[in-house]
Design a protein around this motif. Structure first.
Motif, PDB file in Angstrom:
ATOM      1  N   THR A  36       0.854  -1.189   0.000  1.00 22.39           N
ATOM      2  CA  THR A  36       0.000   0.000   0.000  1.00 22.39           C
ATOM      3  C   THR A  36       0.890   1.240   0.000  1.00 22.39           C
ATOM      4  O   THR A  36       1.849   1.326   0.757  1.00 22.39           O
ATOM      5  CB  THR A  36      -0.907   0.011   1.239  1.00 22.39           C
ATOM      6  OG1 THR A  36      -1.673  -1.192   1.266  1.00 22.39           O
ATOM      7  CG2 THR A  36      -1.847   1.204   1.206  1.00 22.39           C
ATOM      8  N   CYS A  37       0.549   2.178  -0.875  1.00 19.32           N
ATOM      9  CA  CYS A  37       1.396   3.365  -1.000  1.00 19.32           C
ATOM     10  C   CYS A  37       0.583   4.544  -1.517  1.00 19.32           C
ATOM     11  O   CYS A  37      -0.592   4.398  -1.865  1.00 19.32           O
ATOM     12  CB  CYS A  37       2.575   3.082  -1.931  1.00 19.32           C
ATOM     13  SG  CYS A  37       2.086   2.463  -3.545  1.00 19.32           S
ATOM     14  N   VAL A  38       1.195   5.694  -1.574  1.00 18.59           N
ATOM     15  CA  VAL A  38       0.576   6.878  -2.174  1.00 18.59           C
ATOM     16  C   VAL A  38       1.088   6.999  -3.600  1.00 18.59           C
ATOM     17  O   VAL A  38       2.296   7.023  -3.843  1.00 18.59           O
ATOM     18  CB  VAL A  38       0.917   8.153  -1.384  1.00 18.59           C
ATOM     19  CG1 VAL A  38       0.336   9.379  -2.086  1.00 18.59           C
ATOM     20  CG2 VAL A  38       0.384   8.053   0.036  1.00 18.59           C
ATOM     21  N   LEU A  39       0.185   7.066  -4.546  1.00 16.41           N
ATOM     22  CA  LEU A  39       0.526   7.237  -5.960  1.00 16.41           C
ATOM     23  C   LEU A  39       0.347   8.700  -6.326  1.00 16.41           C
ATOM     24  O   LEU A  39      -0.726   9.275  -6.106  1.00 16.41           O
ATOM     25  CB  LEU A  39      -0.353   6.360  -6.840  1.00 16.41           C
ATOM     26  CG  LEU A  39      -0.289   4.853  -6.559  1.00 16.41           C
ATOM     27  CD1 LEU A  39      -1.258   4.104  -7.464  1.00 16.41           C
ATOM     28  CD2 LEU A  39       1.121   4.327  -6.756  1.00 16.41           C
ATOM     29  N   ASN A  40       1.380   9.311  -6.857  1.00 17.49           N
ATOM     30  CA  ASN A  40       1.327  10.707  -7.303  1.00 17.49           C
ATOM     31  C   ASN A  40       1.378  10.721  -8.827  1.00 17.49           C
ATOM     32  O   ASN A  40       2.297  10.159  -9.420  1.00 17.49           O
ATOM     33  CB  ASN A  40       2.513  11.483  -6.729  1.00 17.49           C
ATOM     34  CG  ASN A  40       2.542  11.436  -5.211  1.00 17.49           C
ATOM     35  OD1 ASN A  40       1.619  11.908  -4.559  1.00 17.49           O
ATOM     36  ND2 ASN A  40       3.585  10.848  -4.638  1.00 17.49           N
ATOM     37  N   THR A  41       0.391  11.331  -9.460  1.00 18.23           N
ATOM     38  CA  THR A  41       0.263  11.252 -10.912  1.00 18.23           C
ATOM     39  C   THR A  41       0.597  12.567 -11.603  1.00 18.23           C
ATOM     40  O   THR A  41       0.610  13.635 -10.980  1.00 18.23           O
ATOM     41  CB  THR A  41      -1.169  10.834 -11.312  1.00 18.23           C
ATOM     42  OG1 THR A  41      -2.069  11.931 -11.060  1.00 18.23           O
ATOM     43  CG2 THR A  41      -1.632   9.615 -10.527  1.00 18.23           C
ATOM     44  N   LYS A  42       0.838  12.477 -12.903  1.00 21.42           N
ATOM     45  CA  LYS A  42       1.139  13.655 -13.724  1.00 21.42           C
ATOM     46  C   LYS A  42      -0.109  14.223 -14.396  1.00 21.42           C
ATOM     47  O   LYS A  42      -0.118  15.366 -14.839  1.00 21.42           O
ATOM     48  CB  LYS A  42       2.150  13.280 -14.807  1.00 21.42           C
ATOM     49  CG  LYS A  42       3.507  12.839 -14.285  1.00 21.42           C
ATOM     50  CD  LYS A  42       4.419  12.456 -15.441  1.00 21.42           C
ATOM     51  CE  LYS A  42       5.775  12.001 -14.973  1.00 21.42           C
ATOM     52  NZ  LYS A  42       6.648  11.602 -16.112  1.00 21.42           N
ATOM     53  N   GLY A  43      -1.152  13.412 -14.535  1.00 20.53           N
ATOM     54  CA  GLY A  43      -2.334  13.813 -15.290  1.00 20.53           C
ATOM     55  C   GLY A  43      -2.327  13.177 -16.670  1.00 20.53           C
ATOM     56  O   GLY A  43      -1.265  13.010 -17.279  1.00 20.53           O
ATOM     57  N   ASN A  44      -3.480  12.802 -17.150  1.00 21.53           N
ATOM     58  CA  ASN A  44      -3.624  12.126 -18.441  1.00 21.53           C
ATOM     59  C   ASN A  44      -4.351  13.069 -19.403  1.00 21.53           C
ATOM     60  O   ASN A  44      -5.528  13.387 -19.201  1.00 21.53           O
ATOM     61  CB  ASN A  44      -4.416  10.825 -18.246  1.00 21.53           C
ATOM     62  CG  ASN A  44      -4.442   9.939 -19.473  1.00 21.53           C
ATOM     63  OD1 ASN A  44      -4.357  10.427 -20.596  1.00 21.53           O
ATOM     64  ND2 ASN A  44      -4.576   8.643 -19.274  1.00 21.53           N
ATOM     65  N   LYS A  45      -3.655  13.509 -20.449  1.00 18.25           N
ATOM     66  CA  LYS A  45      -4.205  14.514 -21.371  1.00 18.25           C
ATOM     67  C   LYS A  45      -5.018  13.906 -22.514  1.00 18.25           C
ATOM     68  O   LYS A  45      -5.442  14.624 -23.418  1.00 18.25           O
ATOM     69  CB  LYS A  45      -3.068  15.354 -21.970  1.00 18.25           C
ATOM     70  CG  LYS A  45      -2.110  15.968 -20.947  1.00 18.25           C
ATOM     71  CD  LYS A  45      -2.800  16.916 -20.002  1.00 18.25           C
ATOM     72  CE  LYS A  45      -1.792  17.573 -19.058  1.00 18.25           C
ATOM     73  NZ  LYS A  45      -2.437  18.428 -18.037  1.00 18.25           N
ATOM     74  N   THR A  46      -5.217  12.582 -22.508  1.00 18.15           N
ATOM     75  CA  THR A  46      -5.851  11.927 -23.658  1.00 18.15           C
ATOM     76  C   THR A  46      -7.317  11.560 -23.421  1.00 18.15           C
ATOM     77  O   THR A  46      -7.894  10.789 -24.178  1.00 18.15           O
ATOM     78  CB  THR A  46      -5.082  10.648 -24.037  1.00 18.15           C
ATOM     79  OG1 THR A  46      -5.072   9.764 -22.905  1.00 18.15           O
ATOM     80  CG2 THR A  46      -3.658  10.968 -24.439  1.00 18.15           C
ATOM     81  N   GLY A  47      -7.923  12.124 -22.369  1.00 19.74           N
ATOM     82  CA  GLY A  47      -9.325  11.824 -22.092  1.00 19.74           C
ATOM     83  C   GLY A  47     -10.257  12.342 -23.175  1.00 19.74           C
ATOM     84  O   GLY A  47     -10.018  13.395 -23.764  1.00 19.74           O
ATOM     85  N   HIS A  48     -11.339  11.627 -23.413  1.00 19.74           N
ATOM     86  CA  HIS A  48     -12.323  12.000 -24.435  1.00 19.74           C
ATOM     87  C   HIS A  48     -13.669  11.383 -24.083  1.00 19.74           C
ATOM     88  O   HIS A  48     -13.722  10.359 -23.407  1.00 19.74           O
ATOM     89  CB  HIS A  48     -11.863  11.522 -25.817  1.00 19.74           C
ATOM     90  CG  HIS A  48     -11.485  10.067 -25.830  1.00 19.74           C
ATOM     91  ND1 HIS A  48     -10.257   9.620 -25.380  1.00 19.74           N
ATOM     92  CD2 HIS A  48     -12.155   8.964 -26.213  1.00 19.74           C
ATOM     93  CE1 HIS A  48     -10.192   8.302 -25.490  1.00 19.74           C
ATOM     94  NE2 HIS A  48     -11.336   7.879 -25.982  1.00 19.74           N
ATOM     95  N   PRO A  49     -14.767  11.993 -24.515  1.00 20.20           N
ATOM     96  CA  PRO A  49     -16.086  11.446 -24.187  1.00 20.20           C
ATOM     97  C   PRO A  49     -16.508  10.310 -25.112  1.00 20.20           C
ATOM     98  O   PRO A  49     -16.108  10.261 -26.279  1.00 20.20           O
ATOM     99  CB  PRO A  49     -17.014  12.653 -24.356  1.00 20.20           C
ATOM    100  CG  PRO A  49     -16.343  13.495 -25.376  1.00 20.20           C
ATOM    101  CD  PRO A  49     -14.870  13.302 -25.188  1.00 20.20           C
ATOM    102  N   ILE A  50     -17.287   9.414 -24.545  1.00 15.19           N
ATOM    103  CA  ILE A  50     -17.926   8.345 -25.312  1.00 15.19           C
ATOM    104  C   ILE A  50     -19.432   8.519 -25.138  1.00 15.19           C
ATOM    105  O   ILE A  50     -19.955   8.446 -24.019  1.00 15.19           O
ATOM    106  CB  ILE A  50     -17.508   6.951 -24.809  1.00 15.19           C
ATOM    107  CG1 ILE A  50     -15.990   6.793 -24.817  1.00 15.19           C
ATOM    108  CG2 ILE A  50     -18.169   5.861 -25.667  1.00 15.19           C
ATOM    109  CD1 ILE A  50     -15.502   5.530 -24.107  1.00 15.19           C
ATOM    110  N   LEU A  51     -20.130   8.757 -26.230  1.00 12.26           N
ATOM    111  CA  LEU A  51     -21.583   8.926 -26.181  1.00 12.26           C
ATOM    112  C   LEU A  51     -22.242   7.559 -26.308  1.00 12.26           C
ATOM    113  O   LEU A  51     -22.084   6.878 -27.316  1.00 12.26           O
ATOM    114  CB  LEU A  51     -22.050   9.859 -27.304  1.00 12.26           C
ATOM    115  CG  LEU A  51     -21.412  11.261 -27.323  1.00 12.26           C
ATOM    116  CD1 LEU A  51     -22.070  12.124 -28.399  1.00 12.26           C
ATOM    117  CD2 LEU A  51     -21.514  11.937 -25.967  1.00 12.26           C
TER     118      LEU A  51
END
Length: 350
Positions: A217-232
């Motif tokens: 168990t640990c703390v995960l620190n992320t950079k952010g994901n710029k590839t998000g997109h919507p699915i209708l």
């Protein structure tokens, strides 16, 4: 005296660490490079640097690895055949969210009998993903349990956050650290706001509790994901693939400072949960793309070797081969027909 802790826990079973499972089913350097290429190919389409369309097709859920590999070999031939017009990705879904009760997928219940042998399910899922990727076919999957990605996400080229979890802060944080492009479905009520908020949140850095490759168990620190997109995928109020809704979606994305690109799920509420209506949705979005609606960069189809669905019987040896046990699917023959149609339309545009 009543227990203070774990009063409703019947047992606790140790699970193999992610790193140990990866040593059992390793990704060799050559395959790792191929998966990175798959992901970049998908990013290029989402960023409209590549004019092809994403075609994400496969079973509603995987329950039979043998049939899944059979489907994959057939789909691989189409990926090669239509590679100039389409980027074909196999839908490889191992977890099923449930409104109430029901079979929850191959990872949780690989024997389809409620025995919930998770260790076996994770091994089966990783082995299958490895084989599909080794064939040369990229895999797409839904991210549901927040721990499971540590076991299999290195073999996933595109991922989705489902309609029931797109509003979840846990899944937004998790997405911010994933290495592949991730689509957010609109909510079950049809609302796009939750997907847009999910995409915006996942683009930013987050810190959250998870596990590492040793199972610590640990703390995960992320950079952010710029590839998000919507699915209708439609909602309780009906379908949302109509042109005026696509146009509104583009405006909403632009106002939110997001790229005006989206994927349309031809199944679920867009088809009224009638598998044969997926063709109707498909024809509409390809017609829109032909007429210049470039924001539609991909589509999803629920497809299997044979059409329809079946219940899981007490004796699973009596099950029909290549038929879904969750949502009803198109046959592979119909899938091939639709992909051929998409290829011909895209050939005119490229």
């Amino acid at each position: 005296m009543e227990k203070l802790n774990d009063a409703n826990i019947s047992s606790i079973d140790a699970l193999v660490a992610p790193g140990a499972l990866k040593r059992e089913f390793p990704v060799e350097p050559g395959l790792a490079g191929k998966i990175i290429t798959f992901r970049q190919e998908i990013r290029n389409i989402l960023e409209q640097q590549d004019g092809r369309m994403l075609a994400i097709t496969g079973p509603c859920s995987i329950h039979d690895p043998k049939a899944a590999l059979d489907y994959a070999s057939r789909l691989l031939a189409l990926r090669k055949k239509y590679e100039k017009e389409l980027c074909i990705i196999m839908r490889v879904y191992f977890e099923k969210p449930r409104t109430a009760l029901g079979w929850r997928g191959l990872i949780l219940d690989p024997e389809l009998n409620g025995s919930c042998k998770l260790g076996e399910g994770l091994r089966t899922a990783r082995k299958l993903l490895l084989e599909i990727n080794q064939m040369g076919l990229p895999a797409g999957s839904e991210i549901l349990d927040p721990i499971v990605p540590q076991y299999i996400s290195d073999l996933v080229s595109w991922a989705a956050i489902g309609a029931r979890t797109t509003e979840s802060q846990t899944h937004r944080e998790l997405t911010s650290g994933l290495s592949m492009p991730v689509g957010f479905k609109n909510g079950t009520d049809g609302s796009l706001d939750v997907a847009v908020n999910g995409i915006r949140s996942a683009r930013e850095p987050h810190s959250f509790i998870g596990i590492d490759q040793f199972g610590q168990t640990c703390v995960l620190n992320t950079k952010g994901n710029k590839t998000g997109h919507p699915i209708l995928r439609g909602g309780k109020k009906g379908p949302n693939y109509y042109e005026e809704i696509i146009e509104d979606t583009e405006e909403i994305l632009l106002k939110a400072g997001l790229p005006p690109v989206l994927i349309v799920d031809c199944s679920h509420e867009n088809s009224g949960k009638k598998y044969f209506r997926q063709e109707r949705v498909f024809n509409s979005i390809l017609d829109q793309r032909r007429r210049g609606r470039r924001s539609i960069v991909g589509f999803m189809l629920e497809s299997n070797i044979h059409e329809g669905r079946q219940d899981i019987p007490g004796d699973i040896s009596t099950m029909a081969y290549g038929v879904s046990v969750t949502d009803a699917c198109l046959s592979f023959e119909k899938t091939e027909e639709l992909l051929d149609s998409a290829s011909r339309i895209m050939k005119e545009l490229l």
